[in-house]
Motif scaffolding. Structure first.
Motif, PDB file in Angstrom:
ATOM      1  N   GLU A   1       7.455  11.222  18.376  1.00 12.09           N
ATOM      2  CA  GLU A   1       7.963  10.092  17.593  1.00 12.09           C
ATOM      3  C   GLU A   1       8.478  10.576  16.237  1.00 12.09           C
ATOM      4  O   GLU A   1       7.856  11.453  15.614  1.00 12.09           O
ATOM      5  N   PRO A   2       9.610  10.028  15.784  1.00 13.96           N
ATOM      6  CA  PRO A   2      10.182  10.463  14.497  1.00 13.96           C
ATOM      7  C   PRO A   2       9.192  10.401  13.341  1.00 13.96           C
ATOM      8  O   PRO A   2       9.157  11.308  12.507  1.00 13.96           O
ATOM      9  N   ALA A   3       8.385   9.352  13.287  1.00  9.09           N
ATOM     10  CA  ALA A   3       7.421   9.230  12.186  1.00  9.09           C
ATOM     11  C   ALA A   3       6.366  10.333  12.260  1.00  9.09           C
ATOM     12  O   ALA A   3       5.927  10.859  11.233  1.00  9.09           O
ATOM     13  N   THR A   4       5.977  10.693  13.482  1.00  6.56           N
ATOM     14  CA  THR A   4       4.997  11.762  13.661  1.00  6.56           C
ATOM     15  C   THR A   4       5.580  13.100  13.232  1.00  6.56           C
ATOM     16  O   THR A   4       4.938  13.882  12.532  1.00  6.56           O
ATOM     17  N   LEU A   5       6.809  13.360  13.667  1.00  4.66           N
ATOM     18  CA  LEU A   5       7.478  14.602  13.282  1.00  4.66           C
ATOM     19  C   LEU A   5       7.628  14.679  11.767  1.00  4.66           C
ATOM     20  O   LEU A   5       7.433  15.745  11.159  1.00  4.66           O
ATOM     21  N   ALA A   6       7.946  13.556  11.142  1.00  4.35           N
ATOM     22  CA  ALA A   6       8.097  13.532   9.684  1.00  4.35           C
ATOM     23  C   ALA A   6       6.776  13.863   8.993  1.00  4.35           C
ATOM     24  O   ALA A   6       6.752  14.598   8.000  1.00  4.35           O
ATOM     25  N   ARG A   7       5.665  13.342   9.509  1.00  5.60           N
ATOM     26  CA  ARG A   7       4.360  13.645   8.916  1.00  5.60           C
ATOM     27  C   ARG A   7       4.037  15.131   9.033  1.00  5.60           C
ATOM     28  O   ARG A   7       3.545  15.756   8.094  1.00  5.60           O
ATOM     29  N   ILE A   8       4.322  15.706  10.194  1.00  6.42           N
ATOM     30  CA  ILE A   8       4.023  17.108  10.426  1.00  6.42           C
ATOM     31  C   ILE A   8       4.859  18.001   9.508  1.00  6.42           C
ATOM     32  O   ILE A   8       4.345  18.947   8.889  1.00  6.42           O
ATOM     33  N   LEU A   9       6.151  17.700   9.402  1.00  8.89           N
ATOM     34  CA  LEU A   9       7.015  18.509   8.547  1.00  8.89           C
ATOM     35  C   LEU A   9       6.676  18.322   7.066  1.00  8.89           C
ATOM     36  O   LEU A   9       6.771  19.267   6.279  1.00  8.89           O
TER      37      LEU A   9
ATOM     38  N   GLU B   1      -2.407  15.643  15.081  1.00  6.86           N
ATOM     39  CA  GLU B   1      -1.651  14.598  15.782  1.00  6.86           C
ATOM     40  C   GLU B   1      -1.824  14.709  17.306  1.00  6.86           C
ATOM     41  O   GLU B   1      -1.162  14.009  18.066  1.00  6.86           O
ATOM     42  N   ASN B   2      -2.719  15.620  17.737  1.00 12.06           N
ATOM     43  CA  ASN B   2      -2.965  15.868  19.158  1.00 12.06           C
ATOM     44  C   ASN B   2      -1.730  16.364  19.888  1.00 12.06           C
ATOM     45  O   ASN B   2      -1.512  16.062  21.069  1.00 12.06           O
ATOM     46  N   LEU B   3      -0.931  17.155  19.186  1.00  8.45           N
ATOM     47  CA  LEU B   3       0.243  17.795  19.768  1.00  8.45           C
ATOM     48  C   LEU B   3       0.049  19.303  19.765  1.00  8.45           C
ATOM     49  O   LEU B   3      -0.572  19.857  18.857  1.00  8.45           O
TER      50      LEU B   3
END
Length: 232
Positions: free
Chosen positions: A34-42, A148-150
């Motif tokens: 999800e874009p929001a998840t990717l944004a948090r990770i970056l 994020e369990n990724l």
């Protein structure tokens, strides 16, 4: 604004994430982050410390399928060259899966930017401190992904000159890693290289010295290391 204070539950969560981090090579295909998840990770990666606040990291999100395929081919070329260099362990190495470039949901490249001339904190080790700063960002990326369990895997099997050219990096830039990110079926209980008996990590107490390199740790320090021994 007051500084945040972390209770025992929050502290334990951080240590659990660190202990549960793994270098992932197997991903579920046809998934997305999800874009929001990717944004948090970056964002977590970008919050890493850097020497002299130089922030030498640059992330390139690989969205073009053709570019992804070219990177996969470049990694395969280096995999075969590595196998040749391993001589007697060649067959054993070729059985290992070293990356998940084709199936991971997101593909990121970590590029060390050209030297910006920062002197503070790196006068005697300019390149080394830039690399160390990028490594801090990579570790934040890894830990945030796990939180994020990724799954996330760091791929270093490539010719840096080829990747620099393929990704249009400016002179002086240097690629440090290709990162595979995405949902996984499971997180291994131990590092892959331990699971296949390739290599086993040392315990902290074997690597903790006192006052000088190679000097054994005092009893109190060894006890501390044993008390905090965790998977890695």
């Amino acid at each position: 604004m007051d500084e945040p204070t972390f209770d025992a539950v929050a502290r334990e969560a951080i240590y659990e994430v660190i202990a549960a981090r793994r270098d992932i090579r197997h991903f579920l295909p046809d998934q997305r982050v999800e874009p929001a998840t990717l944004a948090r990770i970056l964002t977590a990666a970008h919050q890493a410390p850097s020497v002299g606040l130089m922030q030498p990291w640059r992330f390139i999100r690989i969205c073009n399928p053709a570019t992804r395929a070219q990177l996969a081919e470049a990694v395969e070329t280096e995999r075969l060259r590595t196998a040749e260099a391993l001589s007697e362990r060649q067959t054993e190495f070729l059985r290992l899966k070293i990356e998940g470039i084709r199936e991971c949901a997101e593909l990121l490249a970590l590029i060390m930017a050209p030297d910006d001339g920062t002197v503070l904190g790196r006068r005697t080790m300019p390149r080394e401190m830039a690399i160390a700063s990028c490594a801090c960002a990579a570790q934040n990326l890894w830990l945030a992904a796990r939180a994020e369990n990724l799954g996330l895997g760091w791929v270093s099997f490539f010719d840096p000159d080829y990747v620099t050219q393929l990704l249009g990096c400016p002179p002086g830039a240097f690629p440090l890693g290709i990162f595979c990110l995405g949902p996984v079926r499971e997180f291994p209980a131990k590092p892959l290289l331990e699971m296949v008996d390739w290599r086993h990590g040392e315990a902290l107490e074997a690597l903790l010295y006192t006052d000088a390199y190679g000097h054994g740790a005092r009893g109190e320090e060894v006890a501390l290391a044993q008390d905090h021994k965790r998977a890695y």
